[in-house]
Design an enzyme around this catalytic site. Structure first.
Site, PDB file in Angstrom:
ATOM      1  N   TRP A 128       0.858  -1.185   0.000  1.00 23.31           N
ATOM      2  CA  TRP A 128       0.000   0.000   0.000  1.00 23.31           C
ATOM      3  C   TRP A 128       0.894   1.234   0.000  1.00 23.31           C
ATOM      4  CZ3 TRP A 128      -2.098   2.595   4.872  1.00 23.31           C
ATOM      5  CH2 TRP A 128      -3.069   3.553   4.556  1.00 23.31           C
ATOM      6  N   ASP A 209       0.428  -4.892   9.978  1.00 27.71           N
ATOM      7  CA  ASP A 209      -0.690  -4.020   9.644  1.00 27.71           C
ATOM      8  C   ASP A 209      -1.873  -4.894   9.252  1.00 27.71           C
ATOM      9  OD1 ASP A 209      -2.353  -1.942   8.995  1.00 27.71           O
ATOM     10  OD2 ASP A 209      -1.417  -1.525   7.059  1.00 27.71           O
ATOM     11  N   LYS A 244     -13.197  -1.638   7.421  1.00 28.30           N
ATOM     12  CA  LYS A 244     -13.800  -2.620   6.519  1.00 28.30           C
ATOM     13  C   LYS A 244     -14.694  -3.601   7.258  1.00 28.30           C
ATOM     14  CE  LYS A 244     -10.379  -1.015   3.824  1.00 28.30           C
ATOM     15  NZ  LYS A 244      -9.441   0.042   4.252  1.00 28.30           N
TER      16      LYS A 244
END
Length: 397
Positions: A128, A209, A244
Site C-alpha cells: 500500500w 498491519d 472494513k
C-alpha cells in the site's frame, strides 16, 4: 511565503475516486477504492452496527474528551481480537485507540523513530503506497523486500527471506498478516514459519498491519502469524483497522497494540504512545469506538457481527471464483487460477498501466494503475461487464 510551494499530485487511489464520481457514464464501475460493497452495489450498514448505534444514541451523554489512549471498554476488547483471549491475559501489552488504521501506523512510526531513528523500515514490494509515505514522513529510510513474483504470480518467499537476512539488527519489518494489499497473495503457514524464523534469527522487529481481519480465512486464522510470533516471546507492533470489518469507513476507528518485554516496559511504551497522541491529535473520537465496544462487549451483538463478517468473506470469495470462471470461459487459452489463489478484498490482475487506462477510458471501469482491483466491489450485475472488458483489453494489447 507560499509562492514557491510546489503542488502535489495527490493520493492516487483517492484521486481515482474523485474521477469516478465526476464520470457521467451510468454504467461505470469502481474497482479502485478498497471498500466492501454488498450484492446491490451499496456500502452495507451492518445490522449489528445499526443496533449498537441505537443503544449508543439512546444512552447519549455529553461528548467529553477521552483519555489519550482511548476508552477502557474499547481497549479491553481490542487485544483479544488480535492475540486471542487466552494469550492476551499472558502478554505485557500497550494498547491505544487511534484514528483509523492509518493513525495506528502514524503513531507507531512516530514512536519508533523517536527511539530508533537510525533503523531502517522494510516494506514489501509491492505494498500500500501510504505505508511508504507514513514511515518516510516519520523520518525513516524506507527500503523494500521482494514479496510478489509477477512472472509466477506467486509469493516470492525465497527472495524475501534472502533480503531480510541482510537487514541490520533491530530494523523494522512491515508485514501484512492476511489479505495482502495490493496482491491478495498470502504466505502459507509453513512459509510464515520461515519468515518468523528469519525475523527472530536476525533480531528484526515486525510491525503487522491488519486491516482485513476475517476477510481472508477467518478471524483466528488471519491473526495466526501475529499470535505465533507473540508466543515466541518477542516484541511486536500491530495496527488494526475497523473500517472494513465494521463498515465504518468515515468513523476512522483503529487501534495500535504493542507487545513489550515485561509489564514495566509495556507501561513505559504506553506512556510514550500517549505522548505521541498528544503531539498529534490529543485524544481520539468517541462515536465509532462506542459502536465497536458495544458490539464486542455484548455476546449477542458480537455473534451477529461475526456472522456478518463471515458473510462478507464468503461473498468476496464467491465473486473471486466467479470472475476467474468467466475469464476462463472468455479466454480458454489463458489460465486465471491465480485469482482463486489470492485472498481478501483485492485481486492483482497483472494488467499494465496502459490496460488499466483503457478499462477506464473505453469501459468506464476504474482500477488502480498497478492492476489491483477490489473484488468486494463486484456483483452479479457488473461481473459480466468487468470480465468482458478485461478480456477485450487483454486481447487487443
Amino acid at each position: 511565503m507560499f509562492f514557491n510551494i510546489p503542488s502535489h499530485s495527490g493520493d492516487p487511489i483517492l484521486g481515482l475516486l474523485e474521477q469516478f464520481r465526476s464520470d457521467p457514464r451510468p454504467h461505470k464501475v469502481n474497482l479502485g477504492v478498497g471498500m466492501y460493497y454488498d450484492e446491490a452495489g451499496a456500502i452495507p450498514f451492518l445490522a449489528s452496527v445499526k443496533e449498537a448505534e441505537r443503544r449508543v444514541v439512546d444512552a447519549a451523554t455529553a461528548r467529553v474528551y477521552l483519555p489519550m489512549e482511548g476508552e477502557r471498554a474499547f481497549l479491553e476488547v481490542v487485544a483479544p481480537l488480535i492475540f486471542g483471549a487466552a494469550l492476551t491475559d499472558q502478554l505485557p501489552l500497550a494498547t491505544i485507540q487511534t484514528i483509523g488504521g492509518s493513525g495506528a501506523l502514524k503513531i507507531g512510526a512516530d514512536f519508533l523513530h523517536r527511539f530508533f531513528p537510525q533503523k531502517n523500515v522494510w516494506v514489501p514490494s509491492p505494498t500500500w503506497d501510504n505505508h511508504i509515505g507514513i514511515f518516510e514522513g516519520a523520518g525513516f529510510i524506507v527500503k523494500s523486500y521482494p514479496y510478489y513474483d509477477p512472472e509466477t504470480r506467486k509469493f516470492a518467499g525465497d527472495a524475501m527471506l534472502a533480503t531480510l537476512a541482510e537487514a541490520s539488527r533491530g530494523d523494522i519489518v512491515l508485514l501484512h498478516p492476511c489479505c495482502h494489499n495490493p496482491t491478495g497473495v498470502d504466505p502459507t503457514k509453513e512459509e510464515w514459519t520461515s519468515i518468523l524464523d528469519v525475523l527472530e534469527a536476525h533480531q528484526l522487529l515486525p510491525f503487522f498491519d491488519m486491516a482485513y481481519q476475517g476477510f481472508g480465512a477467518g478471524q483466528d486464522e488471519d491473526a495466526a502469524p501475529i499470535r505465533t510470533w507473540a508466543e515466541r516471546g518477542r516484541d511486536v507492533l500491530v495496527s488494526l483497522s475497523f473500517s472494513k470489518t465494521f463498515s465504518l469507513y468515515g468513523e476512522r476507528c483503529g487501534a495500535l497494540c504493542i507487545r513489550a518485554g515485561d509489564a514495566e516496559s509495556a507501561g513505559n511504551v504506553l506512556a510514550q504512545l500517549k505522548l505521541a497522541v498528544r503531539r498529534n491529535y490529543s485524544s481520539p473520537p468517541t462515536h465509532g469506538m462506542r459502536l465497536i465496544s458495544t458490539i464486542l462487549n455484548d455476546a449477542e451483538l458480537r455473534a451477529q457481527w461475526l456472522a456478518e463478517v463471515e458473510a462478507m468473506r464468503v461473498r468476496i470469495r464467491s465473486m473471486r471464483s466467479a470472475l476467474a470462471a468467466l475469464l476462463r470461459k472468455l479466454q480458454p487459452a489463458h489460465t486465471h487460477d491465480y485469482l482463486e489463489r489470492q485472498t481478501g478484498m483485492f485481486a492483482f490482475t497483472g494488467l499494465s498501466v496502459h490496460q488499466v487506462a483503457r478499462l477506464k477510458d473505453e469501459h468506464a471501469i476504474y482500477a488502480v494503475d498497478s492492476g489491483r482491483i477490489c473484488v468486494a466491489a463486484l456483483n452479479e450485475g457488473n461481473l459480466p461487464v468487468v470480465a468482458k472488458a478485461i478480456t477485450e483489453v487483454l486481447r487487443s494489447t
